[in-house]
Design an enzyme around this catalytic site. Structure first.
Site, mmCIF file in Angstrom:
data_model
loop_
_atom_site.group_PDB
_atom_site.id
_atom_site.type_symbol
_atom_site.label_atom_id
_atom_site.label_comp_id
_atom_site.label_asym_id
_atom_site.label_seq_id
_atom_site.Cartn_x
_atom_site.Cartn_y
_atom_site.Cartn_z
ATOM 1 N N ASP A 29 -3.247 -12.982 9.980
ATOM 2 C CA ASP A 29 -2.423 -12.492 10.955
ATOM 3 C C ASP A 29 -1.672 -13.606 11.810
ATOM 4 O OD1 ASP A 29 -2.449 -9.442 12.583
ATOM 5 O OD2 ASP A 29 -1.452 -11.070 13.610
ATOM 6 N N ILE A 30 -0.350 -13.451 12.115
ATOM 7 C CA ILE A 30 0.557 -14.285 12.790
ATOM 8 C C ILE A 30 0.186 -14.588 14.166
ATOM 9 C CG2 ILE A 30 2.467 -13.045 13.124
ATOM 10 C CD1 ILE A 30 2.258 -16.495 11.474
ATOM 11 N N GLU A 88 2.580 -1.035 14.253
ATOM 12 C CA GLU A 88 3.635 -1.985 14.233
ATOM 13 C C GLU A 88 4.098 -1.804 12.830
ATOM 14 O OE1 GLU A 88 2.670 -5.805 15.705
ATOM 15 O OE2 GLU A 88 4.095 -6.845 14.602
ATOM 16 N N HIS A 93 -2.886 -1.735 6.206
ATOM 17 C CA HIS A 93 -3.516 -3.057 6.191
ATOM 18 C C HIS A 93 -4.827 -2.870 7.008
ATOM 19 C CE1 HIS A 93 -0.707 -2.701 9.355
ATOM 20 N NE2 HIS A 93 -1.632 -3.187 10.435
ATOM 21 N N HIS A 95 -7.269 -4.726 9.345
ATOM 22 C CA HIS A 95 -7.550 -5.953 10.007
ATOM 23 C C HIS A 95 -8.966 -6.445 10.068
ATOM 24 C CE1 HIS A 95 -3.787 -5.775 12.781
ATOM 25 N NE2 HIS A 95 -3.966 -4.543 12.478
#
Ligand code: AMP
Length: 129
Positions: A29-30, A88, A93, A95
């Site tokens: 994750d960025i 978002e 996905h 996490h």
């Protein structure tokens, strides 16, 4: 239009890649909650996780488990947390978040990593898989 995660999977947008198989893709994750925060994404672009067909859902859990075990081997943490949000990015996905405190799973506090730190942690997790 392709989601940002599809663009990452297709190599149009760079990422710190962790793992890939024929169905799934994992990358850092960025904007991580904690160092090692990783996203596991089905290549099939479906917005909501519970809209995945049952087999893909089960396979995503198995893929995420494999990645989580790798993260735990190299990141100093009490455990790996798993969250599904999707507010978002409308492409399913999971996490995977290294946790030491309840705050780490709230998405309210973030850590800033340098390019070198992202590269370093990604290569260590890849090596642990
Ligand atoms: P959510 O959809 O609320 O589960 O959050 C989407 C997550 O994707 C956030 O934690 C973002 O930091 C992460 N994210 C968005 N764009 C990128 C990207 N280009 N590379 C890696 N992570 C991303």
């Amino acid at each position: 239009m392709a989601s940002i995660f599809t663009k990452i999977i297709q190599g149009e947008i760079p990422c710190y890649k962790i793992a890939e198989d024929d169905q799934f893709f994992a990358f850092l994750d960025i904007n991580p909650n904690t160092a090692g925060h990783t996203l596991c994404v089905p290549k099939k672009e479906v917005d909501k996780i519970f809209d995945l067909d049952e087999q893909t859902y089960m396979d995503l859990m198995a893929f995420s488990r494999r990645v989580a075990i790798g993260i735990k081997k190299v990141v100093d943490c009490k455990r790996i947390g798993m969250s599904v949000v999707g507010l978002e990015v409308p492409h399913t996905h999971v996490h995977l978040i290294p946790l030491n405190a309840m705050n780490d799973v709230t998405f309210q506090t973030k850590v800033k990593l340098t390019e070198e730190e992202f590269q370093d942690i990604a290569s260590k997790i890849r090596a642990a898989l």
